[in-house]
Design a protein around this motif. Structure first.
Motif, PDB file in Angstrom:
ATOM      1  N   TRP A  57       0.754  -1.227   0.008  1.00 13.85           N
ATOM      2  CA  TRP A  57       0.057  -0.034  -0.007  1.00 13.85           C
ATOM      3  C   TRP A  57       1.011   1.345  -0.102  1.00 13.85           C
ATOM      4  O   TRP A  57       1.961   1.339   0.577  1.00 13.85           O
ATOM      5  CB  TRP A  57      -1.017   0.145   1.317  1.00 13.85           C
ATOM      6  CG  TRP A  57      -1.979  -0.957   1.191  1.00 13.85           C
ATOM      7  CD1 TRP A  57      -3.075  -0.729   0.680  1.00 13.85           C
ATOM      8  CD2 TRP A  57      -1.794  -2.461   1.592  1.00 13.85           C
ATOM      9  NE1 TRP A  57      -4.080  -2.287   0.651  1.00 13.85           N
ATOM     10  CE2 TRP A  57      -2.842  -3.129   1.475  1.00 13.85           C
ATOM     11  CE3 TRP A  57      -0.942  -3.124   2.455  1.00 13.85           C
ATOM     12  CZ2 TRP A  57      -3.241  -4.386   1.601  1.00 13.85           C
ATOM     13  CZ3 TRP A  57      -0.963  -4.617   2.464  1.00 13.85           C
ATOM     14  CH2 TRP A  57      -2.243  -5.104   2.356  1.00 13.85           C
ATOM     15  N   LEU A  58       0.391   2.228  -0.583  1.00 15.07           N
ATOM     16  CA  LEU A  58       1.307   3.352  -0.850  1.00 15.07           C
ATOM     17  C   LEU A  58       0.404   4.554  -0.262  1.00 15.07           C
ATOM     18  O   LEU A  58      -0.873   4.801  -0.221  1.00 15.07           O
ATOM     19  CB  LEU A  58       1.129   3.785  -2.202  1.00 15.07           C
ATOM     20  CG  LEU A  58       2.157   4.972  -2.807  1.00 15.07           C
ATOM     21  CD1 LEU A  58       3.513   4.658  -2.566  1.00 15.07           C
ATOM     22  CD2 LEU A  58       1.795   5.199  -4.151  1.00 15.07           C
ATOM     23  N   ALA A  59       1.312   5.483   0.542  1.00 15.02           N
ATOM     24  CA  ALA A  59       0.830   6.603   1.270  1.00 15.02           C
ATOM     25  C   ALA A  59       1.126   7.938   0.093  1.00 15.02           C
ATOM     26  O   ALA A  59       2.085   8.070  -0.157  1.00 15.02           O
ATOM     27  CB  ALA A  59       1.215   6.954   2.507  1.00 15.02           C
ATOM     28  N   LEU A  60       0.121   8.719  -0.282  1.00 12.74           N
ATOM     29  CA  LEU A  60       0.235   9.734  -1.022  1.00 12.74           C
ATOM     30  C   LEU A  60      -0.138  11.034  -0.361  1.00 12.74           C
ATOM     31  O   LEU A  60      -1.310  11.050   0.431  1.00 12.74           O
ATOM     32  CB  LEU A  60      -0.488   9.769  -2.282  1.00 12.74           C
ATOM     33  CG  LEU A  60      -0.043   8.711  -3.116  1.00 12.74           C
ATOM     34  CD1 LEU A  60      -1.395   7.887  -3.609  1.00 12.74           C
ATOM     35  CD2 LEU A  60       0.604   8.944  -4.468  1.00 12.74           C
ATOM     36  N   ALA A  61       0.787  12.052  -0.444  1.00 10.34           N
ATOM     37  CA  ALA A  61       0.510  13.406   0.363  1.00 10.34           C
ATOM     38  C   ALA A  61       0.344  14.316  -0.707  1.00 10.34           C
ATOM     39  O   ALA A  61       1.417  14.644  -1.445  1.00 10.34           O
ATOM     40  CB  ALA A  61       1.617  13.662   1.292  1.00 10.34           C
ATOM     41  N   ASN A  62      -0.691  14.920  -1.000  1.00 10.95           N
ATOM     42  CA  ASN A  62      -0.789  15.685  -2.160  1.00 10.95           C
ATOM     43  C   ASN A  62      -0.599  15.194  -3.308  1.00 10.95           C
ATOM     44  O   ASN A  62       0.221  15.802  -4.130  1.00 10.95           O
ATOM     45  CB  ASN A  62      -0.044  17.105  -1.988  1.00 10.95           C
ATOM     46  CG  ASN A  62      -0.764  17.690  -0.584  1.00 10.95           C
ATOM     47  OD1 ASN A  62      -1.667  17.834  -0.182  1.00 10.95           O
ATOM     48  ND2 ASN A  62       0.465  18.476   0.417  1.00 10.95           N
ATOM     49  N   ASP A  63      -1.031  13.951  -3.556  1.00 13.78           N
ATOM     50  CA  ASP A  63      -0.672  13.178  -4.654  1.00 13.78           C
ATOM     51  C   ASP A  63       0.797  12.841  -5.010  1.00 13.78           C
ATOM     52  O   ASP A  63       1.015  12.376  -6.037  1.00 13.78           O
ATOM     53  CB  ASP A  63      -1.400  13.798  -5.913  1.00 13.78           C
ATOM     54  CG  ASP A  63      -3.067  14.044  -5.898  1.00 13.78           C
ATOM     55  OD1 ASP A  63      -3.625  12.928  -5.375  1.00 13.78           O
ATOM     56  OD2 ASP A  63      -3.405  14.849  -6.300  1.00 13.78           O
ATOM     57  N   ARG A  64       1.537  12.874  -4.060  1.00 13.80           N
ATOM     58  CA  ARG A  64       2.922  12.610  -4.253  1.00 13.80           C
ATOM     59  C   ARG A  64       3.278  11.365  -3.385  1.00 13.80           C
ATOM     60  O   ARG A  64       3.079  11.294  -2.066  1.00 13.80           O
ATOM     61  CB  ARG A  64       3.881  13.656  -3.985  1.00 13.80           C
ATOM     62  CG  ARG A  64       5.311  13.373  -4.284  1.00 13.80           C
ATOM     63  CD  ARG A  64       6.311  14.667  -3.753  1.00 13.80           C
ATOM     64  NE  ARG A  64       6.691  14.962  -2.634  1.00 13.80           N
ATOM     65  CZ  ARG A  64       7.520  14.146  -1.930  1.00 13.80           C
ATOM     66  NH1 ARG A  64       8.041  13.137  -2.289  1.00 13.80           N
ATOM     67  NH2 ARG A  64       7.856  14.513  -0.898  1.00 13.80           N
ATOM     68  N   PRO A  65       3.854  10.141  -3.808  1.00 16.78           N
ATOM     69  CA  PRO A  65       4.235   9.249  -2.990  1.00 16.78           C
ATOM     70  C   PRO A  65       5.114   9.500  -1.944  1.00 16.78           C
ATOM     71  O   PRO A  65       6.324  10.243  -1.988  1.00 16.78           O
ATOM     72  CB  PRO A  65       4.914   8.076  -3.724  1.00 16.78           C
ATOM     73  CG  PRO A  65       4.503   8.485  -5.182  1.00 16.78           C
ATOM     74  CD  PRO A  65       4.297   9.881  -5.216  1.00 16.78           C
ATOM     75  N   VAL A  66       4.830   9.237  -0.511  1.00 20.39           N
ATOM     76  CA  VAL A  66       5.700   9.744   0.557  1.00 20.39           C
ATOM     77  C   VAL A  66       5.870   8.559   1.506  1.00 20.39           C
ATOM     78  O   VAL A  66       6.869   8.414   2.460  1.00 20.39           O
ATOM     79  CB  VAL A  66       5.152  10.698   1.428  1.00 20.39           C
ATOM     80  CG1 VAL A  66       5.080  12.170   0.505  1.00 20.39           C
ATOM     81  CG2 VAL A  66       3.875  10.476   1.761  1.00 20.39           C
ATOM     82  N   GLY A  67       5.239   7.445   1.468  1.00 18.39           N
ATOM     83  CA  GLY A  67       5.444   6.270   2.513  1.00 18.39           C
ATOM     84  C   GLY A  67       4.725   5.070   1.646  1.00 18.39           C
ATOM     85  O   GLY A  67       3.955   4.940   0.692  1.00 18.39           O
ATOM     86  N   PHE A  68       5.057   3.933   2.134  1.00 19.69           N
ATOM     87  CA  PHE A  68       4.498   2.524   1.736  1.00 19.69           C
ATOM     88  C   PHE A  68       4.634   1.621   2.876  1.00 19.69           C
ATOM     89  O   PHE A  68       5.581   1.793   3.924  1.00 19.69           O
ATOM     90  CB  PHE A  68       5.238   2.039   0.654  1.00 19.69           C
ATOM     91  CG  PHE A  68       6.580   1.591   0.801  1.00 19.69           C
ATOM     92  CD1 PHE A  68       7.019   0.127   1.197  1.00 19.69           C
ATOM     93  CD2 PHE A  68       7.667   2.689   0.633  1.00 19.69           C
ATOM     94  CE1 PHE A  68       8.385  -0.108   1.341  1.00 19.69           C
ATOM     95  CE2 PHE A  68       9.240   2.190   0.787  1.00 19.69           C
ATOM     96  CZ  PHE A  68       9.295   0.817   1.258  1.00 19.69           C
TER      97      PHE A  68
END
Length: 169
Positions: A57-68
């Motif tokens: 799973w991917l975390a996007l902050a303001n549509d930018r990947p920042v974590g997984f």
């Protein structure tokens, strides 16, 4: 800031090694573990395997990947292989959201817990997971025993690591 968690797509995997590298930068502050900041990371090809199995799973902050978060199936648990959040985005609840997504996925699969191995005395490792409800595991399952042995073989001091479990009932 808008954070969105979603399953990782195949075209996302090229961004993930850099996120892991950025997250590992936090180890530079610990002289005994600073070598981890420049250590190996999971390759894009390896990430693709987790994506194909539905364990990323991917975390996007303001549509930018920042974590997984990456997981793998064990007999009665979902094991957290890696949780990485870019250093600049740590402390904003993104790791908690990723763990919650993995826990939901494990519950839906009928599994009893999330498990992981981590550093016992690093503030953003075992103490962080304990605050989320993870418990220290004293009797290791065969899978957790194998993980601990693999870690030792890769140079991580056995006594510095621990296994933890989050019950999902």
């Amino acid at each position: 800031m808008h954070v969105h968690i979603r399953p990782t797509a195949p075209n996302d995997v090229t961004a993930l090694p850099a996120i892991e590298r950025a997250a590992a930068g936090r180890f530079r502050d610990d002289p005994a573990l600073a070598w981890l900041a420049g250590g190996e990371v999971i390759t894009a090809e390896q990430h693709l395997g987790y994506v194909e199995r539905g364990h990323s799973w991917l975390a996007l902050a303001n549509d930018r990947p920042v974590g997984f978060i990456l997981t793998e199936a064990h007999a009665s648990s979902r094991f957290i292989v890696e949780l990485s959040v870019e250093l600049a985005w740590q402390g904003k609840g993104i790791g908690r959201q990723l763990i919650a997504r993995a826990a939901d996925h494990a519950r839906k699969a009928g599994l009893a817990s999330l498990t992981l191995t981590t550093f016992r005395d690093v503030a953003w490792n075992a103490p962080f997971y304990a605050r989320l409800g993870f418990e220290y595991v004293t009797e290791l399952t065969p899978e957790l025993r194998q993980k601990r042995e693999e870690e030792t073989a890769h140079g991580l001091a056995f006594e510095s690591r621990c296994a933890m479990r989050l019950p999902l009932n």
